[in-house]
Design a protein around this motif. Structure first.
Motif, PDB file in Angstrom:
ATOM      1  N   PRO A 183       0.821  -1.212   0.000  1.00 33.83           N
ATOM      2  CA  PRO A 183       0.000   0.000   0.000  1.00 33.83           C
ATOM      3  C   PRO A 183       0.853   1.260   0.000  1.00 33.83           C
ATOM      4  O   PRO A 183       1.011   1.896   1.025  1.00 33.83           O
ATOM      5  CB  PRO A 183      -0.799  -0.125   1.295  1.00 33.83           C
ATOM      6  CG  PRO A 183       0.048  -0.950   2.168  1.00 33.83           C
ATOM      7  CD  PRO A 183       0.780  -1.895   1.290  1.00 33.83           C
ATOM      8  N   ASP A 184       1.411   1.615  -1.145  1.00 35.12           N
ATOM      9  CA  ASP A 184       2.186   2.853  -1.197  1.00 35.12           C
ATOM     10  C   ASP A 184       1.241   4.018  -1.511  1.00 35.12           C
ATOM     11  O   ASP A 184       0.028   3.865  -1.569  1.00 35.12           O
ATOM     12  CB  ASP A 184       3.339   2.751  -2.203  1.00 35.12           C
ATOM     13  CG  ASP A 184       2.870   2.330  -3.558  1.00 35.12           C
ATOM     14  OD1 ASP A 184       1.688   2.566  -3.861  1.00 35.12           O
ATOM     15  OD2 ASP A 184       3.663   1.759  -4.318  1.00 35.12           O
ATOM     16  N   SER A 185       1.829   5.177  -1.722  1.00 36.14           N
ATOM     17  CA  SER A 185       0.984   6.372  -1.753  1.00 36.14           C
ATOM     18  C   SER A 185       0.092   6.433  -2.988  1.00 36.14           C
ATOM     19  O   SER A 185      -0.840   7.215  -3.029  1.00 36.14           O
ATOM     20  CB  SER A 185       1.866   7.609  -1.661  1.00 36.14           C
ATOM     21  OG  SER A 185       3.132   7.346  -2.214  1.00 36.14           O
ATOM     22  N   ASN A 186       0.361   5.621  -4.008  1.00 37.25           N
ATOM     23  CA  ASN A 186      -0.503   5.647  -5.189  1.00 37.25           C
ATOM     24  C   ASN A 186      -1.603   4.601  -5.120  1.00 37.25           C
ATOM     25  O   ASN A 186      -2.340   4.408  -6.075  1.00 37.25           O
ATOM     26  CB  ASN A 186       0.322   5.380  -6.444  1.00 37.25           C
ATOM     27  CG  ASN A 186       1.136   6.581  -6.827  1.00 37.25           C
ATOM     28  OD1 ASN A 186       0.617   7.679  -6.877  1.00 37.25           O
ATOM     29  ND2 ASN A 186       2.414   6.383  -7.065  1.00 37.25           N
ATOM     30  N   PHE A 188      -4.402   3.896  -3.239  1.00 39.65           N
ATOM     31  CA  PHE A 188      -5.808   3.960  -2.819  1.00 39.65           C
ATOM     32  C   PHE A 188      -6.663   4.853  -3.723  1.00 39.65           C
ATOM     33  O   PHE A 188      -6.227   5.913  -4.153  1.00 39.65           O
ATOM     34  CB  PHE A 188      -5.898   4.441  -1.373  1.00 39.65           C
ATOM     35  CG  PHE A 188      -5.297   3.454  -0.414  1.00 39.65           C
ATOM     36  CD1 PHE A 188      -6.035   2.384   0.052  1.00 39.65           C
ATOM     37  CD2 PHE A 188      -3.974   3.564  -0.025  1.00 39.65           C
ATOM     38  CE1 PHE A 188      -5.476   1.460   0.913  1.00 39.65           C
ATOM     39  CE2 PHE A 188      -3.406   2.644   0.834  1.00 39.65           C
ATOM     40  CZ  PHE A 188      -4.159   1.589   1.292  1.00 39.65           C
ATOM     41  N   ARG A 207      -4.877  -0.350  -6.542  1.00 40.23           N
ATOM     42  CA  ARG A 207      -3.859  -0.585  -7.570  1.00 40.23           C
ATOM     43  C   ARG A 207      -3.739  -2.056  -7.976  1.00 40.23           C
ATOM     44  O   ARG A 207      -3.679  -2.354  -9.172  1.00 40.23           O
ATOM     45  CB  ARG A 207      -2.506  -0.041  -7.104  1.00 40.23           C
ATOM     46  CG  ARG A 207      -1.550   0.226  -8.231  1.00 40.23           C
ATOM     47  CD  ARG A 207      -0.546   1.299  -7.856  1.00 40.23           C
ATOM     48  NE  ARG A 207       0.686   0.759  -7.330  1.00 40.23           N
ATOM     49  CZ  ARG A 207       1.723   0.376  -8.080  1.00 40.23           C
ATOM     50  NH1 ARG A 207       1.658   0.457  -9.381  1.00 40.23           N
ATOM     51  NH2 ARG A 207       2.805  -0.081  -7.519  1.00 40.23           N
TER      52      ARG A 207
END
Lengths: 342, 546
Positions: A183-186, A188, A207
Motif C-alpha cells: 500500500p504505497d501512496s498511489n 488507494f 492498484r
C-alpha cells in the motif's frame, strides 16, 4: 555656472501605428478573456465563477469493481474440505470439493490472492496466512491453470515491508513467481460499493485490482477480541484504507459489508494453524492449535459459520454472519452443502 | 607513449578531473547509503559508514563518553590522509563539499575579476576554529552539539527528513501514477527512498530544510560559505593539515602575480602569496588555472617561505571561544526537560537507547535511525521534547506510527551507540534475555473522558486488538448496558496492565480518537533508566489456562 542645454540635434522615434494596434489588441484581449473567466455565469462554458463556493469542493471520482464470482459446477458442493496429507494435497482436495481449480481459473487470467498479512509476526504464531499454502496456491495457479499473472496484496496494520518479510508471505510470493503489491501512496482510490451500509464510498486498495480477472481470499482462522472470530469475510478488511479503525464501533456491520463489497472467485480457509486465543495478533506459540483442515468455498457465509463451529470449536455464531446472510451474501446453514474429501 | 603525450589526453587526465571522479564516487556512495537505509534493502550494508569515518564524530563522542563505539576509531584514517595530503577530504570526499561546489559552479554568475575577489581570504574565516573549540569543550562537558554543523551529519539528516520525502512524493509518485500498473512503475518505485508505504512525514523537517537551503544559498554571497566559515570538521582537519607532507607550492621565479590562481580557489587559501595551508582544500584548481606553470602539488622542494601553516586565529579569540565552550555544557543543563524528575512525557527514545544523559553525550542528530524506521514513528525532536540539547535527536511520536515488535533497524544504523545495537530477542526479552525482560519504551495510559466505551457507551477496543504482547497488556472489563437510545450494547472497557506494557505505542497509533488520543504512551516506566521507572516491581502474571 554652465547650464546643461537641450540636445537640439536629438531625433526622437515614435511608435509605429502597427505596434500601437498590436498593443491595443493585446490589452483588449487580456481584458476580455480575464473578464469572461471571472465574471461569466457559472453555467457558461469555461467560466471559473464560483458564487456559492460549492464549485471549489473536491469531487472524488469513485470507481466500482465487478463481481469475480464464477458459478460452481451443479454437481459439486458449496464448501470443499480437504483433510490428511501434506498441505498441497489438502488444498487440492478442498478445491476439488467445489469443482476443481480449472473450473474457476482459466488460462491467461490475472489472479489476485489476498492473504492476511496484518501483523509483523512469524508464520508459526498463526496471526498471518501460512506461507506454505500460499506457495502451493501460486503453483496451482501458475503451473496447473497457466494464469498469466498472480498478484499478492494486503494493507497491513503494521509496516507493510516488515509484515510481508517477517510473515514470509513476501519472499514466498516472489520466489514462486507472483508479484507483490504494497500500500504505497498511489495505491488507494475511492470505491463505490452499492448495498453496503458503512462503506458506500471508501478508500480502497485499488492498484492491485487494475486488470484483475479473478480474486481469491486466503485466510488463516483466528480468534478476534471484538467480533469473536477473524475468518474469510473479515480478511477483506485488509483492502480498506482511510480511517478504518473507526469500524470497531460497529464491527459486525463492517464485516458483513465487506462481503457485499467484494465477491471473490472463492475463499480458502487454512485450518492447519488455528489461533485459538489472544487474537487477532496472538504473540505466543501456545495460542496456536494445529489442525488438519483446508477449506475452500464459494459461499463465504456458510464457510465462516462452518469454520467457527468446527475449527474454532465455538457455538454461538457472531452477529456478522447473520448480518451477511440478511444482506444476501450467502446462507449460513451449511448442513448438506459440505463435501469432505479425506 | 605518444597516446599519453597528446595534448587532448593530457587535458583529460589532469588532476582536477581525477578529483571530480573522486567526488562523484563518494557522493554516489553517500546516495546509495541513503537509498539502502530502508527496511527492504538494509541487508548488511554499512549505511552509516561515512559518519563512522568522520574523525570529528569519533573525537567528540570519545571526549564526551570516554569510549569509542564500534567503528568510530576509523576516523583516524581521515586524519592520516590529512597528515599526508592536507585537507583533501573537504574537496575530494565530503558530500556536503561536493554539493556546495556543484551548486556554486552551476549558478555562478561572477566574471573573472569578481571571482578572483570573491576567493580572496577574509579574516572572518577564523570563525570555524572558534566553533570547533566551543563544540569540543561542550563535548568534554557532556553535551554533544557537534551534529548541528558537522557536514556529514548535515547531509545525512537533510536527506533523511527533507530530500527523501521530496523525491518520493513530489517526483516519483506522480510518475508512477502516470505509468499505471506496468513494469516501468515497478522500476520507478525502486528508486524511491521509502517504497511500499504511504507518505512519510517528519516533524520539523522545515527547520532542517531551511538550514540546508540557507547554507546552499550563502554560496552566492561567499563561495563555499559553509566550508570556509562554519565547518567544524574542516577546522579540525585544518589544525592537522599543518603537518601535511604534500601541499601546493608556488615557484616565485615563475609567478607573474597575475592572481589567476584565485579564479576557482575553493578554500580561499591565498595560493597567489603565502599559502594558508590550513585553508587549502587541495582542489588543484589553481594548478589548472596558472598560465605560467608556477604552481604544483608536491612533497619535495617546497618553499617554506611561501606558506603559513597555522590557522589564522589569535590567542585571545581562542581564549574567548574556550570560555564560551566551558559555559556551554552547564548552560544546556539549566533546563527542566533534561532532568530525571522533570523530563517531558513525550521524550520517548527508540528501543536500545542509553540513559538520557549518556544519550545526549552520544547522539549526533544524524537521523539515520529516523530514515531507517519503517513505521515513521521516529521523528526529529523539536525544542519541546528534549530542550535545545535534544534538537533533532530521535523521539517516538506514536500518533504517527508505532514501534514495530520485531524490528531493530534504528539500533543497527546508529553510528555512535546512542541507540545500542540490540537483537530482536533482546528487545522482546526472550531466549537468553528472558530474565531481563523486554525493553520498555514507556507506559500506556487511558484518558477515560475521551475513550468511546468509557465515556460514550460506544463499542471500540481497537487498542486491545492491536496490543502485541501475549497476554495482552490491554485487557477489558465487559459489561452490557442499555444506552440512551434503548439499545443493549456490550461495552469492553479497556484498562492497562503496566506490568505487561512495553510502550510500543500501537494502541495510541490505532486509537480512533485522532486528535488527542484516548490511549497514549508517555515516557515514564521506560526500562533504559531506573530513575524514570514507574512500578516498584512487576506483578506475577500466571497465564489463565484454556
Amino acid at each position: 555656472m554652465p547650464k546643461n542645454k537641450p540636445d537640439l540635434n536629438y531625433k526622437k522615434e515614435i511608435m509605429k501605428r502597427r505596434t500601437f494596434l498590436y498593443k491595443l489588441a493585446a490589452v483588449s484581449g487580456i481584458t476580455a478573456v480575464s473578464g469572461y473567466l471571472s465574471l461569466a455565469p457559472e453555467n457558461w462554458p469555461l467560466s471559473l465563477k464560483d458564487f456559492t463556493g460549492h464549485r471549489s469542493h473536491p469531487k472524488p471520482k469513485p470507481f466500482q469493481i465487478n463481481s469475480f464470482a464464477v458459478p460452481r459446477p451443479v454437481s459439486k458442493a458449496d464448501i470443499g474440505i480437504g483433510r490428511q496429507g501434506d498441505i498441497m494435497t489438502k488444498l487440492r482436495k478442498a478445491i476439488d470439493g467445489i469443482g476443481g481449480i480449472e473450473h474457476y481459473i482459466k488460462k491467461g487470467d490475472v489472479v489476485l490472492i489476498k492473504p492476511n498479512v496484518a501483523f509483523d509476526r512469524i508464520p508459526e504464531l498463526g496471526a498471518t496466512t501460512n506461507p506454505d499454502i500460499l506457495a502451493e496456491l501460486i503453483k496451482l495457479l501458475l503451473v496447473d491453470c497457466k494464469a498469466s499473472e498472480v498478484r499478492v496484496a494486503d494493507n497491513p496494520i503494521e509496516s507493510p515491508h516488515d509484515c510481508f518479510e517477517k510473515s514470509k508471505i513476501g519472499p514466498t510470493a516472489l520466489s514462486n513467481g507472483a508479484r507483490i503489491y504494497l500500500p504505497d501512496s498511489n495505491a488507494f482510490k475511492i470505491l463505490n460499493s452499492p448495498g453496503t451500509v458503512l462503506i458506500e464510498y471508501w478508500p480502497f486498495f485499488a492498484r492491485p485490482f487494475n486488470g484483475v480477472d479473478k480474486v481469491i481470499g486466503l485466510t488463516p482462522v483466528k480468534d478476534h477480541n471484538l467480533c469473536s472470530a477473524s475468518l474469510g469475510m473479515k480478511n477483506w478488511y485488509g483492502l480498506l484504507g482511510g480511517v478504518r479503525n473507526q469500524f470497531h464501533q460497529d464491527i459486525h456491520e463492517i464485516v458483513s459489508d465487506l462481503a457485499v463489497m467484494i465477491k471473490p472467485t472463492f475463499t480458502i480457509l487454512d485450518g492447519t494453524n488455528i489461533l485459538m486465543e489472544n487474537g487477532p495478533n496472538g504473540g505466543d506459540p501456545s495460542n496456536v492449535k494445529k489442525g488438519d483442515v483446508v477449506m475452500a468455498s464459494v459461499d463465504p457465509v456458510a464457510q465462516d459459520a462452518y469454520a467457527f463451529r468446527h475449527l474454532l470449536e465455538r457455538s454461538e455464531l457472531p452477529a456478522y454472519i447473520m448480518k451477511a446472510q440478511e444482506k444476501g451474501v450467502g446462507n449460513m446453514n451449511y448442513q448438506g452443502r459440505v463435501k469432505e474429501i479425506i | 607513449m605518444s597516446f599519453f603525450n597528446s595534448p587532448k589526453i593530457k587535458k583529460m587526465l589532469r588532476i582536477t578531473n581525477t578529483r571530480i571522479v573522486s567526488q562523484v564516487f563518494f557522493f554516489s556512495l553517500f546516495l546509495f547509503f541513503c537509498w539502502a537505509t530502508w527496511v527492504s534493502r538494509l541487508e548488511g550494508f554499512t549505511v552509516s559508514r561515512l559518519l563512522e569515518f568522520d574523525p570529528l564524530v569519533g573525537l567528540t563522542t570519545a571526549l564526551a563518553t570516554g569510549t569509542i563505539y564500534r567503528f568510530l576509531g576509523w576516523g583516524l584514517l581521515i586524519l592520516l590522509v590529512t597528515l599526508l595530503f592536507g585537507r583533501v577530504f573537504c574537496n575530494w570526499v565530503c558530500p556536503m563539499g561536493t554539493m556546495l561546489q556543484f551548486t556554486g559552479w552551476l549558478f555562478n554568475i561572477l566574471k573573472a575579476p569578481d571571482r578572483i575577489k570573491s576567493n580572496r581570504y577574509r579574516p572572518m574565516y577564523f570563525f570555524k576554529y572558534s566553533l570547533l573549540i566551543i563544540f569540543i569543550l561542550m563535548a568534554i562537558g557532556g553535551s554533544l552539539q557537534i551534529g548541528l554543523l558537522d557536514p556529514i551529519v548535515i547531509v545525512y539528516r537533510t536527506f533523511a527528513v527533507f530530500i527523501s520525502p521530496l523525491v518520493d512524493h513530489q517526483i516519483i509518485d506522480p510518475l508512477v501514477d502516470l505509468t499505471g500498473n506496468t513494469v516501468a512503475s515497478d522500476w520507478l518505485s525502486a528508486f524511491k527512498f521509502a517504497p511500499g508505504v504511504e507518505e512519510r512525514i517528519f516533524n520539523g523537517a522545515i527547520g532542517v530544510a531551511i538550514m540546508f537551503i540557507f547554507l546552499l544559498s550563502m554560496n552566492f554571497i561567499i563561495p563555499r560559505f559553509f566550508c570556509r566559515v562554519l565547518c567544524p570538521l574542516g577546522a579540525l582537519l585544518g589544525v592537522f593539515s599543518r603537518f601535511a607532507i604534500f601541499r601546493i607550492n608556488r615557484d616565485v621565479h615563475k609567478c607573474t602575480n597575475c592572481d589567476l590562481c584565485l579564479t576557482r580557489c575553493e578554500g580561499a587559501s591565498d595560493p597567489q602569496g603565502q599559502l594558508r595551508l590550513s585553508e587549502c582544500f587541495a582542489c588543484m584548481n589553481c594548478i589548472d588555472d596558472c598560465p605560467e606553470d608556477a604552481l604544483s602539488y608536491r612533497a619535495l622542494g617546497l618553499d617554506i617561505k611561501q606558506v603559513k601553516v597555522k590557522p589564522d586565529i589569535s590567542r585571545r579569540k581562542v581564549i574567548y571561544a574556550g570560555v564560551l565552550g566551558l559555559l556551554g555544557a552547564p548552560l544546556m543543563r539549566i533546563n527542566a526537560t533534561n532532568k530525571d524528575n522533570t523530563f517531558d512525557p513525550s521524550l520517548i527514545r527508540p528501543p536500545g537507547s542509553v540513559e538520557e544523559d549518556l544519550f545526549l553525550a552520544k547522539c549526533i542528530k544524524c537521523d539515520q535511525c529516523i530514515n531507517a524506521c519503517p513505521t515513521n514513528v521516529l521523528q526529529p525532536a523539536t525544542f519541546a521534547e528534549g530542550g535545545f540539547s535534544g534538537l533533532w535527536t530521535p523521539v517516538m511520536k506514536f500518533n504517527i506510527g508505532h514501534c514495530q515488535l520485531q524490528c531493530n533497524l534504528c539500533s543497527e544504523v546508529c553510528p555512535t551507540g546512542a541507540i545500542q545495537k540490540i537483537t530482536v530477542e533482546e528487545k522482546l526479552g526472550v531466549g537468553p534475555f528472558n530474565e531481563k525482560g523486554p525493553i520498555r519504551l514507556g507506559t500506556a495510559f487511558f484518558d477515560k473522558g475521551r475513550c468511546l466505551p468509557h465515556a460514550m457507551q460506544i463499542p471500540c477496543v481497537v487498542c486491545e486488538e492491536v496490543c502485541p504482547t501475549s497476554p495482552k497488556a490491554i485487557q477489558t472489563e465487559d459489561i452490557e448496558v442499555k444506552d440512551a437510545f434503548g439499545n443493549i450494547v456490550t461495552l469492553n472497557k479497556p484498562y492497562v496492565l503496566p506490568d505487561l506494557c512495553i510502550g510500543c505505542g500501537i494502541c495510541e497509533t490505532e486509537c480512533p480518537v485522532k486528535d488527542q488520543k484516548a490511549v497514549y504512551v508517555t515516557a515514564v516506566g521506560e526500562s533504559r533508566s531506573k530513575k524514570r521507572s514507574l512500578l516498584l516491581k512487576n506483578r506475577e502474571f500466571s497465564k489463565p489456562q484454556g
